[in-house]
Design an enzyme around this catalytic site. Structure first.
Site, short mmCIF file in Angstrom:
data_model
loop_
_atom_site.label_atom_id
_atom_site.label_comp_id
_atom_site.label_asym_id
_atom_site.label_seq_id
_atom_site.Cartn_x
_atom_site.Cartn_y
_atom_site.Cartn_z
N VAL A 180 0.84 -1.20 0.00
CA VAL A 180 0.00 0.00 0.00
C VAL A 180 0.88 1.25 0.00
O VAL A 180 1.74 1.42 0.87
CB VAL A 180 -0.93 0.04 1.24
CG1 VAL A 180 -1.82 1.28 1.21
CG2 VAL A 180 -1.80 -1.22 1.32
N GLU A 189 1.03 1.05 -16.83
CA GLU A 189 1.14 -0.32 -17.32
C GLU A 189 0.36 -0.46 -18.64
O GLU A 189 -0.55 0.31 -18.92
CB GLU A 189 0.49 -1.30 -16.32
CG GLU A 189 0.93 -1.14 -14.90
CD GLU A 189 2.19 -1.90 -14.61
OE1 GLU A 189 2.55 -2.76 -15.40
OE2 GLU A 189 2.82 -1.60 -13.58
N LYS A 236 -5.69 -1.66 -2.29
CA LYS A 236 -5.01 -0.99 -1.18
C LYS A 236 -6.03 -0.53 -0.13
O LYS A 236 -5.77 -0.60 1.07
CB LYS A 236 -4.19 0.17 -1.72
CG LYS A 236 -3.07 -0.30 -2.67
CD LYS A 236 -2.51 0.83 -3.53
CE LYS A 236 -1.42 0.32 -4.46
NZ LYS A 236 -1.01 1.30 -5.47
N1 HSE Z 1 0.45 0.81 -10.32
C1 HSE Z 1 0.54 1.37 -9.02
C2 HSE Z 1 0.41 2.88 -9.08
C3 HSE Z 1 1.82 1.06 -8.31
O1 HSE Z 1 0.40 3.46 -10.16
O2 HSE Z 1 0.32 3.48 -8.02
C4 HSE Z 1 1.81 -0.27 -7.70
O3 HSE Z 1 0.76 -0.38 -6.76
#
Ligand code: HSE
Length: 431
Positions: free
Chosen positions: A132, A190, A205
């Site tokens: 988190v 991503e 989270k």
């Molecule tokens: N992909 C997440 C973010 C990071 O952009 O905060 C990993 O939890």
């Protein structure tokens, strides 16, 4: 000086960051703690790609089982991600009595109760600081720093990618699609970006934080989750004109015996602490009794922020082993027992409602009529003179029930004076 022997599964970006941090700051950690973390094995399917850290090639293996069960490893660090093989590795490590450090929020959100039950049986530690808010030590704050508090509210910006997109949309007047494309090209977001922009990562989270605060492992099922996909630039701009910024928030609030856990784009006042959190940073506002309001801020994503959190967990596990005090801080203990999660339909909050209206007599009266019949009280109405055929009409409401607020725009859309689907964004008037 005691060594703590570290086995890592997953030598991607974060794995390399953890090794780099241990190599660079290992001596400092040893001086601070009288215990030296030493990487003794690293497993990954791909052990030929150069990860940019000077690691002894004899430590590398493609066999994760050589990590989870090895006699020369004190702590297993799972950095594989995903909810399939990662779970198998963690359960095997725990079955072998090995403490586990993981950054895997998706796995904890979905299967935390199973993993904690396995840890209970094996008496081994499970630490998950990196799951988190990246580099912010929020799990340690919740489990230890605030252990004497009843938590009344947690509001967090928990996804760096979404916060980066929203910040750039606002600051550069750029559309969602354009910023997302640029973020992906720059390697921030991503591909595919769904878990981030659809709010799922934030929800993973949020459910972990809510579970720690309220003593029940909630999982994902009871959460309301809405992401930022398709958020219109003009709503960010209209909100700014009204003194608000749009952020993707996790909102966790105690309501009597129940708790709200929801994730959605939210208008927050320009003056509020969270409105000043920009780019990939995360922040968490936690209100407790007796402490009052507390705030935690820092980089929420990326190799080094995540590595910082993983290394802190390795040190905690190492110190527990050194002093024979494993499970000193339980991974999770069911305690308070919430009556339940408030159904989204019953949540009461304020709303921003944007309508595209035609230039006709009686428009406001018709819309106000529908809202009034739904027990929705208007706080303010904002409209510029209509020069063309249609114009935006923005209404801010006082607190209203979500079920009413979902129903009223459906009726409003049926009015002849409204030309587009209404846009609804929730408001949190926070400090
Ligand atoms: N992909 C997440 C973010 C990071 O952009 O905060 C990993 O939890």
């Amino acid at each position: 000086m005691r060594d703590i022997r570290v086995g890592i599964i997953g030598f991607g970006t974060v794995g390399a960051g953890v090794v780099d941090c241990l190599l660079t700051n290992g001596e400092l950690i040893a001086n601070r703690t009288d215990m030296r973390p030493v990487v003794t094995r690293i497993a990954d399917m791909d052990i030929t790609t150069d990860r940019g850290v000077a690691v002894d090639p004899t430590l590398l293996t493609t066999d994760a089982d050589a990590v989870v069960g090895a006699d020369d490893i004190d702590v297993v660090v799972e950095l594989v991600g995903g909810t399939t093989t990662a779970k198998t590795f963690i359960l095997r490590a725990l079955a072998n009595g090995k403490p586990v450090v993981t950054a895997n929020k998706a796995l904890l959100a979905d299967c935390g109760d199973e993993i904690f039950a396995a840890a209970e049986v094996s008496s081994a530690d499970v630490y998950y600081e990196a799951s988190v808010a990246g580099g912010i030590p929020i799990i340690k704050a919740m489990r230890e720093g605030l252990v004497g508090n009843r938590i009344t509210e947690i509001v967090g910006i928990l996804n760096g990618t979404c916060n980066y997109i929203l910040t750039r949309m606002e600051q550069e007047s750029t559309s969602f699609d354009e910023v997302l494309g640029q973020a992906q090209a720059a390697g921030y977001a991503e591909t595919p970006p769904d878990l981030d922009i659809d709010g799922i990562d934030t929800a993973h989270k949020a459910t972990i934080l809510a579970s720690l605060a309220y003593g029940e492992w909630f999982g994902m099922e009871p959460l309301y989750v809405e992401g930022i996909r398709g958020l219109a630039l003009r709503d960010i701009q209209y909100a700014a004109n009204l003194g608000y910024r749009v952020k993707l928030l996790a909102v966790i609030k105690q309501c009597g015996a129940d708790v709200q856990i929801r994730v959605h784009p939210t208008l927050i006042p320009h003056g509020s602490s969270l409105s000043h959190v920009h780019g990939v940073n995360n922040a968490v506002w936690v209100q407790g009794t007796p402490v009052g309001g507390t705030m935690y801020y820092g980089p929420g994503a990326g190799r080094d922020a995540t590595a910082s959190a993983v290394v802190a967990d390795i040190v905690d596990v190492g110190l527990n082993l050194k002093f024979g005090s494993h499970r000193r801080v339980p991974a999770f203990r069911a305690h308070q027992g919430c009556a339940g999660v408030v159904p989204m339909a019953d949540v009461e909050t304020r709303y921003y409602l944007r309508l595209q209206v035609r230039n006709r007599a009686g428009v406001l009266a018709q819309i106000a009529g529908v809202l009034g019949e739904s027990s929705i009280s208007i706080a303010s109405v904002h409209q510029q003179e209509i020069h063309g055929e249609t114009a935006p009409l923005v209404i801010l409401t006082y607190e209203a029930r979500e079920a009413n607020m979902q129903h009223a725009p459906v009726e409003i859309r049926e009015l002849q004076v409204v030309s587009e689907d209404p846009v609804l964004i929730r408001i949190e008037d926070m400090p």
